[in-house]
Design a protein around this motif. Structure first.
Motif, PDB file in Angstrom:
ATOM      1  N   ALA B  32       0.823  -1.210   0.000  1.00  0.00           N
ATOM      2  CA  ALA B  32       0.000   0.000   0.000  1.00  0.00           C
ATOM      3  C   ALA B  32       0.861   1.266   0.000  1.00  0.00           C
ATOM      4  O   ALA B  32       0.438   2.296  -0.520  1.00  0.00           O
ATOM      5  N   TYR B  35       1.305   2.577  -3.489  1.00  0.00           N
ATOM      6  CA  TYR B  35       0.088   3.206  -4.026  1.00  0.00           C
ATOM      7  C   TYR B  35      -0.061   4.623  -3.498  1.00  0.00           C
ATOM      8  O   TYR B  35      -0.350   5.557  -4.221  1.00  0.00           O
ATOM      9  N   THR B  36       0.131   4.730  -2.186  1.00  0.00           N
ATOM     10  CA  THR B  36      -0.163   5.992  -1.522  1.00  0.00           C
ATOM     11  C   THR B  36       0.864   7.060  -1.893  1.00  0.00           C
ATOM     12  O   THR B  36       0.528   8.227  -2.070  1.00  0.00           O
ATOM     13  N   TYR B  39       0.077   8.281  -5.413  1.00  0.00           N
ATOM     14  CA  TYR B  39      -1.139   9.101  -5.398  1.00  0.00           C
ATOM     15  C   TYR B  39      -0.851  10.458  -4.778  1.00  0.00           C
ATOM     16  O   TYR B  39      -1.322  11.488  -5.254  1.00  0.00           O
ATOM     17  N   GLY B  40      -0.066  10.445  -3.681  1.00  0.00           N
ATOM     18  CA  GLY B  40       0.253  11.689  -2.991  1.00  0.00           C
ATOM     19  C   GLY B  40       0.938  12.685  -3.905  1.00  0.00           C
ATOM     20  O   GLY B  40       0.700  13.877  -3.824  1.00  0.00           O
ATOM     21  N   ALA B 248      -4.880   1.295   1.344  1.00  0.00           N
ATOM     22  CA  ALA B 248      -4.442   2.675   1.150  1.00  0.00           C
ATOM     23  C   ALA B 248      -5.622   3.635   1.211  1.00  0.00           C
ATOM     24  O   ALA B 248      -5.548   4.715   1.807  1.00  0.00           O
ATOM     25  N   VAL B 249      -6.744   3.239   0.599  1.00  0.00           N
ATOM     26  CA  VAL B 249      -7.937   4.092   0.613  1.00  0.00           C
ATOM     27  C   VAL B 249      -8.494   4.197   2.029  1.00  0.00           C
ATOM     28  O   VAL B 249      -8.891   5.265   2.500  1.00  0.00           O
ATOM     29  N   ILE B 253      -5.781   7.802   1.200  1.00  0.00           N
ATOM     30  CA  ILE B 253      -4.779   7.667   0.146  1.00  0.00           C
ATOM     31  C   ILE B 253      -3.987   8.964   0.023  1.00  0.00           C
ATOM     32  O   ILE B 253      -4.535  10.056   0.102  1.00  0.00           O
ATOM     33  N   GLY B 254      -2.678   8.841  -0.097  1.00  0.00           N
ATOM     34  CA  GLY B 254      -1.785   9.996  -0.114  1.00  0.00           C
ATOM     35  C   GLY B 254      -1.026  10.126   1.192  1.00  0.00           C
ATOM     36  O   GLY B 254      -0.029  10.818   1.260  1.00  0.00           O
ATOM     37  N   SER B 255      -1.465   9.431   2.229  1.00  0.00           N
ATOM     38  CA  SER B 255      -0.810   9.541   3.528  1.00  0.00           C
ATOM     39  C   SER B 255       0.024   8.299   3.821  1.00  0.00           C
ATOM     40  O   SER B 255      -0.465   7.178   3.702  1.00  0.00           O
ATOM     41  N   ALA B 259      -1.421   4.577   5.072  1.00  0.00           N
ATOM     42  CA  ALA B 259      -1.352   3.306   4.343  1.00  0.00           C
ATOM     43  C   ALA B 259      -1.065   2.165   5.312  1.00  0.00           C
ATOM     44  O   ALA B 259      -1.658   1.080   5.221  1.00  0.00           O
ATOM     45  N   GLY B 303      -6.517  10.650   6.052  1.00  0.00           N
ATOM     46  CA  GLY B 303      -6.438  11.442   4.835  1.00  0.00           C
ATOM     47  C   GLY B 303      -6.802  12.897   5.104  1.00  0.00           C
ATOM     48  O   GLY B 303      -7.537  13.207   6.038  1.00  0.00           O
TER      49      GLY B 303
END
Lengths: 373, 310
Positions: B32, B35-36, B39-40, B248-249, B253-255, B259, B303
């Protein structure tokens, strides 16, 4: 017009030649062969015709049965229940004595009542639906193949009688094959007084880790696991069980009786039990039947060939032993007399399943599946 | 109700399930993270990330097999195979970004997403054709430590290594992003790409670095997870990828810490659902929880709600 007369004489003599055996209709034993001989599933039905032809040729060459020649009546049912009833009606009105067929379980089920009403014994080489014999609705039905639940039966009997297990965890992979087997195993265990099901669960195929379900098996107090499914999940579960120091027996099915399982699970595969179809390759009749097919058709036999060969032999042998084509006499002969066939020396139980046809248990020993005697 | 469940199994059973969940959660978290991160930085869900993990597992399988033929010691095999897999997977991550995402950077957001799905399918089939469709037995690279034997029935050596690696990866990444130059550049790019370019940050390089770091992590995950489950095939990336993406979601997501938290929450939920209810409902509970959390906190557990793409 001269040639015309010649032709008609020729035609007449040819037709006489062909109808001649028909005149002696009462003096032949009529063996019906029904199954899919055209359409998508023809490859399941045609090997049975070949098996019947080879068996009948051999029997007739030896002088037939009870002094009568055997005649084949071949009818197509395309594996469809609605057509199978017509096929059966046609065969009955043609005066068959016994029937080899049908091939598909659905078509067999549809056709059976028609044969039953006319007192005709039917032996199928391939219809595996458990209800056909176990429901007791079709006393005229016999088969030379193990039913769908026979594998689960073999596993459960082995677990209870040979290994002496009492508490069994039944695990499956939620698929048609694995869950189907697991359900049969569960039912057999519940109906048996010797053991109980302490856990019944499906696992998600492809998961990255099965330790939670493995811990649950341990907590359930199971002294053995029966797993229904394929080798990728089986190897993950057995590996994690052994890594979590759970040493109870692991019993599975022919989806696991695969060399890939041993390769992937490695040292953890050692000692795992799996059921698989019994091995006929050492039976001389099996090699002889296959050689006969090869000689006659210059090709390897297709699906259910050995079972069909065995069914034809069993039927004709029963008529021979009964000395008549009478319904009750044939049924009794099928039960009481053993016939040596490519799938073993078989007779039939009171429900119609062949005794001694089915699955054997194998165990991984030194990196190979070895039959457990 | 929950208390009844907990008591019904006793404390030891609870701890066993907890560690099962932790192992599973760490596996999800390791994947994850990639992914994150992506996305971030560029707001793209890199669906090919699961395949990078799978390629990492295949690379380490090949290297480990070759090295064990030459009789290398186990520790050397793990380290060398890990390095080789990380470098090889990074090369893939870097190339994928260059070929499939960079040309679409100014296209509508849906285009790179579809490109990512295409890449994922391409890589699966590439490995299927170039390698094999069979399951391969992955060697047990991490030996059982003797001091773990008393607790082996609860947590195995590989489980422990996976949990520790995930923790180390999370802390390492957090430090990297907070305290290094490249980390500062990543944060800047993430906040406002145009502005970052104006102040002289080489945005293309930052994005490439993100893919390289994420792919290297996926490769490390690949070698650890494969030696945990003992088998690989071309399809493992898909299922693991879907679960990791869910984690991740869930975490936001982005953090980065999100994740890991999301992975743990997902893993523990699945484990306790299996242990106290039934493994038949494992996914029902996991995805039920996802829906529930997103209903109340649409941006995930950790998030930020203010993410807005320009």
């Amino acid at each position: 017009m001269k040639t015309g007369i010649k032709q008609s004489i020729l035609a007449a003599s040819i037709s006489l030649l062909f109808t001649a055996p028909g005149l002696m209709a009462g003096d032949t034993i009529k063996l019906g062969v029904a199954g899919p001989h055209s359409g998508d599933l023809a490859s399941y039905g045609i090997p049975t015709i070949k098996a019947a032809e080879l068996v009948v040729k051999e029997v007739n060459a030896k002088g037939g049965i009870n002094g009568k020649q055997v005649e084949l009546l071949i009818e197509d049912d395309v594996c469809k229940p609605e057509i199978a009833t017509n096929t059966a009606t046609k065969l009955v009105s043609d005066g068959v004595d016994v029937v080899l067929g049908h091939i598909c379980s659905g078509a067999t089920k549809a056709a059976l009542p028609i044969y039953k009403n006319s007192g005709i014994v039917v032996v199928s080489p391939s219809a595996t639906n458990p209800g056909l014999t176990q429901s007791g609705d079709y006393p005229n039905f016999y088969r030379t193949i193990a039913s769908d639940d026979a594998q689960a039966r073999t596993e459960v009997d082995f677990a209870l009688d040979v290994l002496g297990l009492k508490k069994i965890a039944v695990i499956h992979d939620k698929g048609d094959y694995g869950k189907g087997l697991a359900e049969f195993a569960k039912t057999f265990l519940e109906n048996s007084s010797k053991g109980e099901v302490v856990m019944y669960e499906g696992v998600t195929p492809g998961a990255v880790d099965y330790s939670a379900v493995v811990q649950k098996i341990k907590r359930s107090g199971a002294d053995g696991v029966i797993f229904g499914g394929y080798h990728p999940e089986a190897s993950k579960i057995i590996t994690q069980m052994r890594k979590k120091r759970i040493k109870i027996p692991f019993i599975s099915d022919d989806g696991v009786k695969d060399d890939t399982f041993i390769k992937v699970a490695g040292k953890y595969a050692e000692g795992v039990y799996a059921s698989g179809p019994q091995d006929n390759s050492k039976n001389p009749l099996s090699s002889a039947a296959n050689a006969a097919h090869k000689a006659a058709y210059n090709a390897d036999p297709g699906a259910f060939y050995e079972n069909a060969y065995a069914a034809a032999l069993a039927l004709l042998n029963a008529i021979d032993n009964a000395g008549t084509t009478d319904y009750e006499a044939i049924r009794k002969a099928l039960r009481d007399n053993k016939t040596n066939t490519p799938v073993g020396n078989i007779n039939f139980d009171s429900k119609g399943d062949a005794v001694g046809v089915g699955f054997s248990m194998y165990q991984v020993t030194n990196g190979k599946y070895v039959e457990v005697k | 109700m929950l208390r009844v469940f907990l008591w019904s199994g006793g404390m030891e059973y609870f701890i066993e399930l907890f560690f099962s969940g932790l192992t599973r959660g760490s596996i999800y978290a390791l994947i994850a993270l990639g992914y994150t991160m992506v996305y971030g930085i560029i707001g793209l869900i890199n669906f090919a990330h699961g395949e990078i993990y799978m390629i990492g597992a295949f690379t380490s399988y090949i290297i480990a097999t070759v090295l064990s033929i030459y009789g290398f010691p186990v520790l050397a095999i793990v380290v060398l195979a890990g390095f080789a897999a990380a470098i090889w997977s990074s090369a893939y991550g870097f190339t994928i970004e260059k070929l499939a995402y960079r040309p679409l950077r100014h296209a509508p957001r849906l285009s790179p997403l579809i490109s990512a799905i295409g890449m994922s399918i391409f890589l699966q089939n590439y490995v299927l054709l170039a390698q094999t469709s069979d399951f391969l037995a992955f060697p047990e690279l991490i030996p059982d430590f003797d001091f773990m034997e008393p607790v082996a029935h609860i947590v195995g050596t590989t489980d422990l290594v996976i949990i520790l690696t995930t923790a180390a990866a999370m802390f390492g990444l957090t430090l990297l992003i907070k305290f290094t130059r490249i980390g500062k550049a990543m944060r800047a790019t993430s906040q406002d790409r145009t502005m970052a370019m104006l102040v002289g940050i080489n945005v293309d390089r930052v994005i490439s670095m993100t893919f390289i770091i994420g792919s290297a992590l996926a490769a490390i995950g690949g070698i650890l997870i494969a030696s945990h489950i003992g088998q690989i095939n071309f399809y493992i990336g898909f299922i693991a990828g879907i679960k990791a993406f869910t984690a991740a979601v869930l975490g936001g997501i982005g953090s980065i810490p999100g994740a890991v938290l999301g992975g743990f929450v997902l893993g523990l939920t699945e484990s306790f659902a299996t242990g106290y209810v039934s493994s038949d409902y494992e996914d029902v509970f996991a995805f039920g929880l996802l829906v529930l959390i997103l209903l109340f906190k649409p941006s995930g557990l950790l998030g930020r709600a203010d993410i807005q793409k320009v």
